[in-house]
Design a protein around this motif. Structure first.
Motif, PDB file in Angstrom:
ATOM      1  N   MET A  65       0.846  -1.181   0.000  1.00  0.00           N
ATOM      2  CA  MET A  65       0.000   0.000   0.000  1.00  0.00           C
ATOM      3  C   MET A  65       0.891   1.242   0.000  1.00  0.00           C
ATOM      4  O   MET A  65       2.028   1.203   0.490  1.00  0.00           O
ATOM      5  N   SER A  66       0.386   2.336  -0.504  1.00  0.00           N
ATOM      6  CA  SER A  66       1.204   3.550  -0.653  1.00  0.00           C
ATOM      7  C   SER A  66       1.773   4.037   0.676  1.00  0.00           C
ATOM      8  O   SER A  66       2.900   4.535   0.736  1.00  0.00           O
ATOM      9  N   THR A  89       2.844  -0.029  -6.095  1.00  0.00           N
ATOM     10  CA  THR A  89       1.751   0.233  -5.159  1.00  0.00           C
ATOM     11  C   THR A  89       0.563  -0.639  -5.557  1.00  0.00           C
ATOM     12  O   THR A  89       0.207  -0.699  -6.728  1.00  0.00           O
ATOM     13  N   ASP A  91      -3.344  -1.739  -4.135  1.00  0.00           N
ATOM     14  CA  ASP A  91      -4.576  -1.941  -3.379  1.00  0.00           C
ATOM     15  C   ASP A  91      -5.443  -2.777  -4.307  1.00  0.00           C
ATOM     16  O   ASP A  91      -5.798  -2.320  -5.399  1.00  0.00           O
ATOM     17  N   LEU A  93      -8.375  -3.389  -4.496  1.00  0.00           N
ATOM     18  CA  LEU A  93      -9.672  -2.805  -4.836  1.00  0.00           C
ATOM     19  C   LEU A  93      -9.544  -1.549  -5.694  1.00  0.00           C
ATOM     20  O   LEU A  93     -10.552  -0.917  -6.018  1.00  0.00           O
ATOM     21  N   ASP A  94      -8.315  -1.201  -6.048  1.00  0.00           N
ATOM     22  CA  ASP A  94      -8.068  -0.027  -6.889  1.00  0.00           C
ATOM     23  C   ASP A  94      -7.781  -0.499  -8.316  1.00  0.00           C
ATOM     24  O   ASP A  94      -6.747  -1.124  -8.571  1.00  0.00           O
ATOM     25  N   GLY A  95      -8.677  -0.201  -9.227  1.00  0.00           N
ATOM     26  CA  GLY A  95      -8.546  -0.682 -10.601  1.00  0.00           C
ATOM     27  C   GLY A  95      -7.280  -0.231 -11.285  1.00  0.00           C
ATOM     28  O   GLY A  95      -6.706  -0.962 -12.098  1.00  0.00           O
ATOM     29  N   ARG A  96      -6.799   0.971 -10.961  1.00  0.00           N
ATOM     30  CA  ARG A  96      -5.569   1.463 -11.597  1.00  0.00           C
ATOM     31  C   ARG A  96      -4.357   0.658 -11.140  1.00  0.00           C
ATOM     32  O   ARG A  96      -3.495   0.317 -11.950  1.00  0.00           O
ATOM     33  N   ASP A  97      -4.297   0.370  -9.845  1.00  0.00           N
ATOM     34  CA  ASP A  97      -3.201  -0.454  -9.327  1.00  0.00           C
ATOM     35  C   ASP A  97      -3.222  -1.840  -9.960  1.00  0.00           C
ATOM     36  O   ASP A  97      -2.186  -2.375 -10.380  1.00  0.00           O
ATOM     37  N   GLU A 100      -1.992  -1.958 -13.553  1.00  0.00           N
ATOM     38  CA  GLU A 100      -0.533  -1.874 -13.695  1.00  0.00           C
ATOM     39  C   GLU A 100       0.123  -3.218 -13.397  1.00  0.00           C
ATOM     40  O   GLU A 100       1.058  -3.628 -14.087  1.00  0.00           O
ATOM     41  N   GLY A 123     -12.287  -7.568  -0.558  1.00  0.00           N
ATOM     42  CA  GLY A 123     -10.873  -7.481  -0.918  1.00  0.00           C
ATOM     43  C   GLY A 123     -10.280  -8.845  -1.214  1.00  0.00           C
ATOM     44  O   GLY A 123      -9.480  -9.005  -2.138  1.00  0.00           O
TER      45      GLY A 123
END
Length: 209
Positions: A65-66, A89, A91, A93-97, A100, A123
């Motif tokens: 996590m960040s 980084t 998470d 549940l974060d689509g951008r993470d 990547e 999660g």
């Protein structure tokens, strides 16, 4: 910082030193040479550092996590015996993470320690979906932590830990093995082995069908 065995870590976790040996005894059978490994929730990096010391040919991709990423980066830079890819980084549940991480696939193995009981069940499901997407065919996911079993009486220490987790965050908690296995099955993965570990923990290994 905490000093342990002449080694200095930020966010040092004593349990990681106690369980790294038993975990590696299982994990090494799935990582004989230069396999590409994704570690989800790398923490202090103690496991990443130890496992790559045992097998320097591993390509070990750490994530965190960040809020924890800087401490992990310092540990890998100062203590790493091998060169690690840049930390990502993540998470789940974060689509951008997630997107990547997907660009780095396929991986031969996904590894995580003491994370499923911290995540919400949503999660956990996102974690399993990501694992199935980034593993190559036949790849494995190794998960260390406590679990409950429907056919076994729960260990008192795990019940107490579960209560503590839920008091802190009602969405956290020790997971039922049957729930985890069923959710992995829904994304095309099967439990291949289940190993007893120190302090009433387990190491579960799921394989992509």
């Amino acid at each position: 910082m905490v000093i342990n065995d002449q080694t200095t870590y930020l966010n040092y976790a004593p349990a990681a030193d106690r369980n790294k040996g038993p975990i590696w005894q299982v994990l090494k059978t799935y990582l004989p040479s230069n396999q590409k490994v994704l570690e989800i929730a790398s923490g202090s990096g103690q496991h990443a550092l130890y496992f790559t010391q045992q097998n320097p040919e591993l390509i070990w991709q750490c994530t965190e996590m960040s809020s924890e990423r800087n401490a992990l980066q310092i540990n890998l830079n100062e203590l790493g015996a091998v060169t690690f890819p840049p930390i990502k980084t993540l998470d789940v549940l974060d689509g951008r993470d997630v997107a990547e991480i997907q660009t780095l696939s396929p991986f031969d193995c996904v590894y995580t320690s003491n994370s499923l009981h911290i995540m919400s069940w949503q999660g956990c499901q996102a974690f399993m979906k990501l694992v199935s997407e980034v593993l190559g065919k036949g790849g494995v996911c190794a998960i260390y932590g406590p679990f409950f079993y429907n056919d076994q009486p729960p260990v008192v220490s795990n019940l107490e830990f579960d209560a503590w987790l839920k008091n802190r965050n009602p969405e956290s908690g020790v997971r039922q093995f049957s729930d985890v296995a069923e959710a992995f099955g829904e994304v095309g993965m099967t439990c291949r082995s289940d190993h007893a570990m120190p302090a009433n923990n387990r190491l579960l290994v799921f394989q992509k069908d």
